[in-house]
Design a protein around this motif. Sequence first.
Motif, short mmCIF file in Angstrom:
data_model
loop_
_atom_site.label_atom_id
_atom_site.label_comp_id
_atom_site.label_asym_id
_atom_site.label_seq_id
_atom_site.Cartn_x
_atom_site.Cartn_y
_atom_site.Cartn_z
N GLY A 24 -44.66 -53.61 25.54
CA GLY A 24 -44.50 -54.96 26.08
C GLY A 24 -43.04 -55.34 26.29
O GLY A 24 -42.14 -54.73 25.74
N VAL A 25 -42.83 -56.35 27.10
CA VAL A 25 -41.48 -56.83 27.38
C VAL A 25 -41.21 -58.15 26.68
O VAL A 25 -40.09 -58.64 26.70
CB VAL A 25 -41.25 -56.99 28.90
N SER A 26 -42.21 -58.76 26.06
CA SER A 26 -42.00 -60.02 25.35
C SER A 26 -41.28 -59.75 24.04
O SER A 26 -41.28 -58.64 23.52
CB SER A 26 -43.34 -60.71 25.07
N GLY A 27 -40.63 -60.80 23.50
CA GLY A 27 -39.93 -60.65 22.24
C GLY A 27 -40.85 -60.25 21.11
O GLY A 27 -40.51 -59.42 20.27
N ARG A 28 -42.06 -60.83 21.08
CA ARG A 28 -43.03 -60.49 20.05
C ARG A 28 -43.45 -59.03 20.14
O ARG A 28 -43.48 -58.31 19.13
CB ARG A 28 -44.25 -61.41 20.19
N ALA A 29 -43.75 -58.56 21.34
CA ALA A 29 -44.17 -57.18 21.52
C ALA A 29 -43.03 -56.21 21.21
O ALA A 29 -43.25 -55.14 20.62
CB ALA A 29 -44.69 -56.96 22.94
N PHE A 30 -41.81 -56.57 21.60
CA PHE A 30 -40.66 -55.71 21.32
C PHE A 30 -40.45 -55.57 19.81
O PHE A 30 -40.17 -54.48 19.30
CB PHE A 30 -39.39 -56.27 21.96
N ALA A 31 -40.59 -56.67 19.07
CA ALA A 31 -40.47 -56.62 17.61
C ALA A 31 -41.53 -55.70 17.02
O ALA A 31 -41.27 -54.91 16.11
CB ALA A 31 -40.57 -58.02 17.02
N GLY A 32 -42.76 -55.80 17.55
CA GLY A 32 -43.83 -54.93 17.08
C GLY A 32 -43.54 -53.47 17.37
O GLY A 32 -43.78 -52.59 16.53
N ASP A 33 -43.02 -53.19 18.58
CA ASP A 33 -42.68 -51.81 18.94
C ASP A 33 -41.61 -51.25 18.01
O ASP A 33 -41.70 -50.10 17.55
CB ASP A 33 -42.19 -51.75 20.39
N LEU A 34 -40.59 -52.07 17.72
CA LEU A 34 -39.51 -51.62 16.85
C LEU A 34 -40.02 -51.36 15.44
O LEU A 34 -39.67 -50.34 14.81
CB LEU A 34 -38.39 -52.67 16.83
#
Length: 315
Positions: A150-160
């Motif tokens: 994802g490109v959203s802040g929430r999705a990026f945090a989850g990816d990290l």
Amino acid sequence: MPTVPHRPPLDALTVGALALAVASVSSSVPLVAFAAASALAVAFWRTALSVAVLGPVALTRRRAELRALTVGPGRREGLYCVLALAAHFATWMPSAQLTSVAAATALGATQPVWQGLIARGQGRRLPTAVWAGIAVAVLGAVLATGADFGVSGRAFAGDLLAVVGGLFAAVYTAFGERARASISTTTYTTVCYGVCAAILLVVCLVGGVRLHGFDGATWLAILGLVAGAQLLGHSMFNYALHRVSATTVSVLILLEAPGAALIGWVWLGQLPRPLALPGLALLLAGVAVVVLGGARAGRRATPVAAPADPTPLGD
């Protein structure tokens, strides 16, 4: 060049344990995503309830091993295992609620890369075929899950968090490989899960994470995690570490990716991309290369004294 610890030959029981472990852990991410509770609360309950099942067996039949792991020479490895497992749960499980099941599973699948780097840092040279197999398997895991980063802040945090969770899983498996050389599965998992549950309890209490008042469906999801991913999944992988290297186990864990994506599709309606089938083919090919390459390297390795043969879960 460092010697490689001698392992007994792979047998049918270990193969069956690995197959059961892969099938069991495939349900982990979908269950965490489904549960209407904080991922940290779910992580606490899955470890605490596992100790409630394993603890009585360890206390009655493995007291000497418990003392060796908690106050004996192996206590440092045991502590590192516990801290790494707690960090894995505290990072990877929340990722399943911040990003998609597919992305969390695929990014957590970077574990074999970290495992290979850890092995290299320990002075062990992995064959080129094993590195090639790791690369192919990780690529296959990403394609098989249809990972939609994802490109959203929430999705990026989850990816990290998923990537960091894969790193800590590799650390946990590496130390577990050393501890399992002389300690049974029951003792090792009881201590790891018990101290991990205590750490997660403190984190939840300090962070104000709710630990009760969940609906029936959430409790069923937690019990499913305990019975499946925890007792049958993690414990069977720990058992297999006596006969299979940490790097090979980490690559086999990649087979969780297509299983989790399939469950996420059928149960949660998260449809994978069309690349799932070719990704699965790459994943299986990469796993085969790593297993065969690791077996050839093991036959060429100089063995050291064989440890006492530990017993499987419940013995």
